[in-house]
Design a protein around this motif. Sequence first.
Motif, PDB file in Angstrom:
ATOM      1  N   UNK A  58       0.776  -1.247   0.035  1.00 23.34           N
ATOM      2  CA  UNK A  58      -0.162  -0.207  -0.022  1.00 23.34           C
ATOM      3  C   UNK A  58       0.846   1.269   0.022  1.00 23.34           C
ATOM      4  N   UNK A  59       2.146   1.132   0.468  1.00 17.78           N
ATOM      5  CA  UNK A  59       2.901   2.307   0.463  1.00 17.78           C
ATOM      6  C   UNK A  59       3.832   2.145  -0.849  1.00 17.78           C
ATOM      7  N   UNK A  60       3.499   3.317  -1.866  1.00 20.61           N
ATOM      8  CA  UNK A  60       4.188   2.987  -3.118  1.00 20.61           C
ATOM      9  C   UNK A  60       5.438   4.083  -3.108  1.00 20.61           C
ATOM     10  N   UNK A  61       5.479   5.085  -2.395  1.00 18.16           N
ATOM     11  CA  UNK A  61       6.570   6.208  -2.405  1.00 18.16           C
ATOM     12  C   UNK A  61       7.198   6.274  -1.065  1.00 18.16           C
ATOM     13  N   UNK A  62       8.538   5.551  -1.155  1.00 17.00           N
ATOM     14  CA  UNK A  62       9.383   5.688  -0.321  1.00 17.00           C
ATOM     15  C   UNK A  62      10.276   6.768  -0.237  1.00 17.00           C
ATOM     16  N   UNK A  63      10.183   7.632  -0.947  1.00 17.60           N
ATOM     17  CA  UNK A  63      11.060   8.856  -0.884  1.00 17.60           C
ATOM     18  C   UNK A  63      12.126   8.589  -1.680  1.00 17.60           C
ATOM     19  N   UNK A  64      13.225   9.631  -1.697  1.00 14.23           N
ATOM     20  CA  UNK A  64      14.233   9.579  -2.783  1.00 14.23           C
ATOM     21  C   UNK A  64      14.966   8.309  -2.539  1.00 14.23           C
ATOM     22  N   UNK A  65      15.620   8.249  -3.503  1.00 11.62           N
ATOM     23  CA  UNK A  65      16.818   7.124  -3.767  1.00 11.62           C
ATOM     24  C   UNK A  65      18.113   7.803  -4.054  1.00 11.62           C
ATOM     25  N   UNK A  66      18.901   6.896  -3.799  1.00 10.38           N
ATOM     26  CA  UNK A  66      20.395   7.205  -3.935  1.00 10.38           C
ATOM     27  C   UNK A  66      21.248   6.274  -4.363  1.00 10.38           C
ATOM     28  N   UNK A  67      21.493   5.899  -5.909  1.00 12.06           N
ATOM     29  CA  UNK A  67      21.928   4.575  -6.603  1.00 12.06           C
ATOM     30  C   UNK A  67      21.425   3.484  -6.164  1.00 12.06           C
ATOM     31  N   UNK A  68      20.125   3.337  -6.140  1.00 12.29           N
ATOM     32  CA  UNK A  68      19.440   1.990  -5.727  1.00 12.29           C
ATOM     33  C   UNK A  68      19.263   1.847  -4.033  1.00 12.29           C
ATOM     34  N   UNK A  69      19.469   2.931  -3.433  1.00 18.89           N
ATOM     35  CA  UNK A  69      19.176   2.965  -2.002  1.00 18.89           C
ATOM     36  C   UNK A  69      18.095   3.927  -1.539  1.00 18.89           C
ATOM     37  N   UNK A  70      16.936   3.065  -1.129  1.00 15.57           N
ATOM     38  CA  UNK A  70      15.785   4.042  -0.518  1.00 15.57           C
ATOM     39  C   UNK A  70      16.147   4.407   0.818  1.00 15.57           C
ATOM     40  N   UNK A  71      16.182   5.907   0.494  1.00 14.55           N
ATOM     41  CA  UNK A  71      16.845   6.525   1.711  1.00 14.55           C
ATOM     42  C   UNK A  71      16.063   6.529   3.034  1.00 14.55           C
ATOM     43  N   UNK A  72      14.622   6.488   2.979  1.00 11.22           N
ATOM     44  CA  UNK A  72      13.669   6.745   4.055  1.00 11.22           C
ATOM     45  C   UNK A  72      13.791   5.245   4.829  1.00 11.22           C
ATOM     46  N   UNK A  73      13.612   4.345   4.312  1.00  8.04           N
ATOM     47  CA  UNK A  73      13.690   3.066   4.716  1.00  8.04           C
ATOM     48  C   UNK A  73      15.032   2.712   5.616  1.00  8.04           C
ATOM     49  N   UNK A  74      16.038   3.200   4.749  1.00  4.25           N
ATOM     50  CA  UNK A  74      17.429   2.886   5.416  1.00  4.25           C
ATOM     51  C   UNK A  74      17.637   3.525   6.732  1.00  4.25           C
ATOM     52  N   UNK A  75      17.185   4.793   6.648  1.00  4.54           N
ATOM     53  CA  UNK A  75      17.362   5.711   7.850  1.00  4.54           C
ATOM     54  C   UNK A  75      16.653   5.065   8.879  1.00  4.54           C
ATOM     55  N   UNK A  76      15.386   4.565   8.852  1.00  5.86           N
ATOM     56  CA  UNK A  76      14.690   4.078   9.672  1.00  5.86           C
ATOM     57  C   UNK A  76      15.042   2.877  10.293  1.00  5.86           C
ATOM     58  N   UNK A  77      15.462   1.916   9.356  1.00  5.10           N
ATOM     59  CA  UNK A  77      16.059   0.721   9.681  1.00  5.10           C
ATOM     60  C   UNK A  77      17.503   0.676  10.334  1.00  5.10           C
ATOM     61  N   UNK A  78      18.259   1.385   9.928  1.00 10.12           N
ATOM     62  CA  UNK A  78      19.412   1.513  10.540  1.00 10.12           C
ATOM     63  C   UNK A  78      19.687   2.303  11.723  1.00 10.12           C
ATOM     64  N   UNK A  79      18.663   3.273  12.033  1.00  9.82           N
ATOM     65  CA  UNK A  79      18.779   3.967  13.350  1.00  9.82           C
ATOM     66  C   UNK A  79      18.103   2.985  14.461  1.00  9.82           C
ATOM     67  N   UNK A  80      17.087   1.941  13.976  1.00 12.16           N
ATOM     68  CA  UNK A  80      16.409   1.206  14.892  1.00 12.16           C
ATOM     69  C   UNK A  80      17.323   0.096  15.403  1.00 12.16           C
ATOM     70  N   UNK A  81      18.038  -0.536  14.379  1.00 11.36           N
ATOM     71  CA  UNK A  81      18.787  -1.569  14.815  1.00 11.36           C
ATOM     72  C   UNK A  81      20.105  -0.890  15.809  1.00 11.36           C
ATOM     73  N   UNK A  82      20.661   0.446  15.368  1.00 13.15           N
ATOM     74  CA  UNK A  82      21.805   0.839  15.978  1.00 13.15           C
ATOM     75  C   UNK A  82      21.464   1.209  17.446  1.00 13.15           C
TER      76      UNK A  82
END
Length: 98
Positions: A58-82
């Motif tokens: 249902x969520x189609x727009x994950x925000x900007x990408x950088x060279x195939x990296x979805x930035x918003x999920x990366x920030x959330x996932x990285x912060x959560x595990x850190x």
Amino acid sequence: MGLNAFLTIAAVAILVGIALQYVSGDKLRHEWLVVALAGAFGAYFASESFPGSAAFSSITNWGPELDGLAIVPAIIGGALLAVVADIGLRAIPEVRFA
């Protein structure tokens, strides 16, 4: 995911880990490394897993990408595990790096 995205994840994870090492009150010798590895893994896993998955269709727009990296999920996932890694290191009294 390309090389630029991977290097970005690694650089940000190391900087956040080192910053946490200097800000934290209880000094563990290699805490920055554990937090950086957990954050890098979380960022990579979230960026590769969540966009386009059936569970989050249902969520189609994950925000900007950088060279195939979805930035918003990366920030959330990285912060959560850190944060989980840092809390885990501080909660177990037997964990002391010599």
